[in-house]
Write an enzyme that holds these catalytic residues in place. Structure first.
Site, mmCIF file in Angstrom:
data_model
loop_
_atom_site.group_PDB
_atom_site.id
_atom_site.type_symbol
_atom_site.label_atom_id
_atom_site.label_comp_id
_atom_site.label_asym_id
_atom_site.label_seq_id
_atom_site.Cartn_x
_atom_site.Cartn_y
_atom_site.Cartn_z
ATOM 1 N N HIS A 287 0.930 -1.350 0.086
ATOM 2 C CA HIS A 287 -0.285 -0.049 0.076
ATOM 3 C C HIS A 287 0.969 1.210 -0.202
ATOM 4 C CE1 HIS A 287 -2.878 2.917 1.135
ATOM 5 N NE2 HIS A 287 -3.791 2.379 1.058
ATOM 6 N N GLU B 283 -3.942 1.924 -7.415
ATOM 7 C CA GLU B 283 -4.364 3.108 -6.563
ATOM 8 C C GLU B 283 -3.625 4.174 -6.865
ATOM 9 O OE1 GLU B 283 -6.646 1.869 -2.873
ATOM 10 O OE2 GLU B 283 -4.506 1.599 -2.289
HETATM 11 P P1 PGA Z 1 -9.644 5.985 0.246
HETATM 12 O O1 PGA Z 1 -8.589 4.904 0.476
HETATM 13 O O2 PGA Z 1 -10.519 5.170 -0.277
HETATM 14 O O3 PGA Z 1 -9.747 6.708 1.675
HETATM 15 O O4 PGA Z 1 -9.183 7.175 -0.739
HETATM 16 C C1 PGA Z 1 -7.988 3.876 -0.314
HETATM 17 C C2 PGA Z 1 -7.123 2.980 0.088
HETATM 18 O O5 PGA Z 1 -5.977 3.521 0.595
HETATM 19 O O6 PGA Z 1 -6.723 1.700 -0.096
#
Ligand code: PGA
Length: 257
Positions: free
Chosen positions: A100, A175
């Site tokens: 992440h 992401e």
């Molecule tokens: P968020 O986070 O939905 O608050 O943008 C997503 C993540 O960090 O996996």
């Protein structure tokens, strides 16, 4: 045509406390079960480490699945403060988020650390959810492609020798870092292009014989999720902020039918 089923992964990060995580499960487990059965979508809860056992206990015999937010890049051994993939699997985790962006940034995890984690997850029988994404909001597809390719470049070295008895599914969560927790969802045209170019990159970087599934994560809400459900490559969503409020999470899941 059969309806597509999506995987909804709730990443609670370090936001919910132990008590809040238990309250969440106790209050909503029956609704979550009904929601999952009614929509055909799967729900994975990723609490922080100390809550893994309790959430496992509270979700046992339900369709709700447990995931971890990280694991050690080492096999069990003398690594104070680390948590092995195998322990997480023994506690019922079926998934584990690795790489992440918050861990890449705050804990300085490298692509090599992350590739090792993927390996340990697979050896332990958990499906890794491998997060990749660009930091800057430039929306230049070709530039993003090379960043994602680089983030995946060591993966093959760490999984190529795994036998057919190991878990063979890897979830890739795209992401964009600039979209996490900012309220800014990438433009859907850009996202279409990213997923189109991601598939060939991943198939080059992951040895044959693995099943690859794709998630999107970053500022998803009940207001915007429908705008990206038509991207065929996306099999599910990694949800941070909007998973903390069950009503919002529920609305998002209900919209994906
Ligand atoms: P968020 O986070 O939905 O608050 O943008 C997503 C993540 O960090 O996996």
């Amino acid at each position: 045509m059969n309806k597509k089923s999506f995987l909804f992964v709730a990443n609670w990060k370090m936001v919910l406390t132990a008590q809040q995580s238990m309250n969440y499960c106790q209050e909503h487990i029956s609704d979550m079960t009904k929601l999952s059965e009614a929509t055909g979508n799967s729900i994975v809860l990723c609490p922080s480490f100390p809550m893994i056992g309790a959430v496992n206990y509270l979700t046992i015999d339900t369709p709700i699945t447990l995931g971890a937010q990280s694991c050690s890049s080492f096999a069990p051994g003398a690594y104070t403060g680390e948590v092995s993939a195998i322990s997480l699997a023994e506690f019922g985790c079926k998934y584990c988020i690795v790489g992440h962006s918050e861990r890449r940034h705050y804990c300085h995890e490298t692509d090599e650390d992350i590739a090792r984690k993927v390996r340990h997850c697979l050896l332990a029988g958990m499906a890794p959810i491998l997060c990749i994404g660009e930091v800057e909001d430039e929306a230049i597809v070709i530039k993003t492609a090379s960043i994602l390719d680089e983030q995946l470049s060591l993966l093959s070295d760490y999984v190529i020798d795994l036998g057919i008895n190991e878990t063979r599914t890897i979830w890739i969560a795209y992401e964009p870092v600039w979209a996490i927790g900012t309220g800014r969802l990438p433009d859907s045209h850009y996202l279409h292009e990213i997923y189109d170019m991601l598939e060939p990159i991943v198939s080059k970087r992951v040895p044959q014989g693995f099943t690859i599934r794709y998630l999107y994560g970053g500022s998803l809400t009940e207001e915007n999720i429908e705008s990206i459900t038509n991207i065929g490559t996306i099999d599910g969503f990694l949800v941070g902020g909007s998973s903390l409020d069950f009503q919002k999470f529920k609305n998002m899941i209900s919209l994906c039918v």
